[in-house]
Write an enzyme that holds these catalytic residues in place. Sequence first.
Site, PDB file in Angstrom:
ATOM      1  N   HIS A 169     -12.462   2.054  -1.168  1.00  0.00           N
ATOM      2  CA  HIS A 169     -13.274   0.785  -0.827  1.00  0.00           C
ATOM      3  C   HIS A 169     -12.873   0.369   0.747  1.00  0.00           C
ATOM      4  O   HIS A 169     -11.959   0.950   1.198  1.00  0.00           O
ATOM      5  CB  HIS A 169     -12.793  -0.424  -1.961  1.00  0.00           C
ATOM      6  CG  HIS A 169     -11.626  -0.841  -1.559  1.00  0.00           C
ATOM      7  ND1 HIS A 169     -10.828  -1.915  -2.506  1.00  0.00           N
ATOM      8  CD2 HIS A 169     -10.473  -0.555  -0.544  1.00  0.00           C
ATOM      9  CE1 HIS A 169      -9.554  -2.162  -2.019  1.00  0.00           C
ATOM     10  NE2 HIS A 169      -9.358  -1.381  -1.014  1.00  0.00           N
ATOM     11  N   ASP A 222     -11.248 -10.300   4.229  1.00  0.00           N
ATOM     12  CA  ASP A 222     -11.524 -10.565   2.659  1.00  0.00           C
ATOM     13  C   ASP A 222     -10.443 -11.233   2.301  1.00  0.00           C
ATOM     14  O   ASP A 222      -9.432 -11.721   2.970  1.00  0.00           O
ATOM     15  CB  ASP A 222     -11.690  -8.881   2.055  1.00  0.00           C
ATOM     16  CG  ASP A 222     -10.412  -8.453   2.365  1.00  0.00           C
ATOM     17  OD1 ASP A 222      -9.366  -8.598   2.846  1.00  0.00           O
ATOM     18  OD2 ASP A 222     -10.660  -7.052   1.834  1.00  0.00           O
ATOM     19  N   ASN A 230      -9.621   4.013  -3.810  1.00  0.00           N
ATOM     20  CA  ASN A 230     -10.896   4.095  -4.216  1.00  0.00           C
ATOM     21  C   ASN A 230     -11.936   4.341  -3.402  1.00  0.00           C
ATOM     22  O   ASN A 230     -13.129   4.414  -3.687  1.00  0.00           O
ATOM     23  CB  ASN A 230     -11.112   3.164  -5.519  1.00  0.00           C
ATOM     24  CG  ASN A 230     -11.069   1.881  -4.722  1.00  0.00           C
ATOM     25  OD1 ASN A 230     -10.838   1.702  -3.646  1.00  0.00           O
ATOM     26  ND2 ASN A 230     -11.242   0.724  -5.470  1.00  0.00           N
ATOM     27  N   GLU A 239     -16.306  -2.552  -3.296  1.00  0.00           N
ATOM     28  CA  GLU A 239     -15.910  -1.621  -4.256  1.00  0.00           C
ATOM     29  C   GLU A 239     -16.867  -0.446  -4.824  1.00  0.00           C
ATOM     30  O   GLU A 239     -17.948  -0.808  -4.295  1.00  0.00           O
ATOM     31  CB  GLU A 239     -15.555  -2.442  -5.702  1.00  0.00           C
ATOM     32  CG  GLU A 239     -14.471  -3.542  -5.366  1.00  0.00           C
ATOM     33  CD  GLU A 239     -13.128  -2.985  -4.994  1.00  0.00           C
ATOM     34  OE1 GLU A 239     -12.748  -2.318  -4.112  1.00  0.00           O
ATOM     35  OE2 GLU A 239     -12.046  -3.419  -5.890  1.00  0.00           O
TER      36      GLU A 239
HETATM   37  P1  PGA Z   1      -3.697  -0.551   2.884  1.00  0.00           P
HETATM   38  O1  PGA Z   1      -4.906  -1.118   2.166  1.00  0.00           O
HETATM   39  O2  PGA Z   1      -3.706  -0.637   4.344  1.00  0.00           O
HETATM   40  O3  PGA Z   1      -2.589  -1.686   2.239  1.00  0.00           O
HETATM   41  O4  PGA Z   1      -3.366   0.779   2.348  1.00  0.00           O
HETATM   42  C1  PGA Z   1      -5.945  -0.315   2.360  1.00  0.00           C
HETATM   43  C2  PGA Z   1      -7.160  -1.170   1.700  1.00  0.00           C
HETATM   44  O5  PGA Z   1      -7.204  -1.389   0.415  1.00  0.00           O
HETATM   45  O6  PGA Z   1      -8.192  -1.351   2.180  1.00  0.00           O
END
Ligand code: PGA
Length: 242
Positions: free
Chosen positions: A138, A67, A136, A143
């Site tokens: 995601h 992404d 959250n 989302e």
């Molecule tokens: P992080 O992000 O690895 O920085 O905790 C995870 C995400 O938001 O998918």
Amino acid sequence: MQLKIYKDYPELSANVADEIISLIKRKPDAVICLASGDTPRLTCQVFAERAIKEKIDTSKFTFIGLDEWVGISPVNEGSCRYFFETLLIKPLNLSGSQVHLFDALSKNLSEECRKMDKAISEKGGIDLMIVGIGMNGHIGFNEPGVSFDNYAHVTDLDEITITVGQKYFKGSAELKQGITLGLKHLMNSKKAIVIANAAKKAPVIKKAIEGTVSDLFPATIIQQHANGCVMIDEEAASLLNK
Ligand code: PGA
């Protein structure tokens, strides 16, 4: 769905990197999608270090970035592209033709999505997809409320993603939208691994694994993947039912 729990972040990262290395050894032209972020950082480092040390041929695999933040420049240190450039593309000298990353500055983001979907289907689909989990629930920028039927798409970001996402940037960044692979890509991948570490991820890991599968908590979809795996450290596993 398999669950694998490791002692700590380094042990988790070594084992996730081993998944990538083993696949490339077995199938040099594999299609591999990785997430950026704090969780996969050490996995990427270990993967690159081992590939160089063990002289593994990394010139044939296809790399897909999960992404990107819409409107954020590739030279911004918080961009997903910057993360992959620094940790994988430069160290492994990956060629432009084997790397597929979203151009989040494009004037035509739907075209970017179509290009990504086409690149993946032309390569015969994703062999291995390794993703993190957001606070959250995601996956990528899928989302809460996302359709499980989406391929690549552009989305407005959830408030939690916008707040938590600031951690990647120096100063404050204007985060509004994301461009991301969809959950169809995850479900169609031959193997999907969700990774998480640290105590702060314990509540979301509990929901993802033990909660009811729902678009309101997208990571729950991993429960339905035919070859899905959750790889976490002991802290992230600390709230799971024994
Ligand atoms: P992080 O992000 O690895 O920085 O905790 C995870 C995400 O938001 O998918």
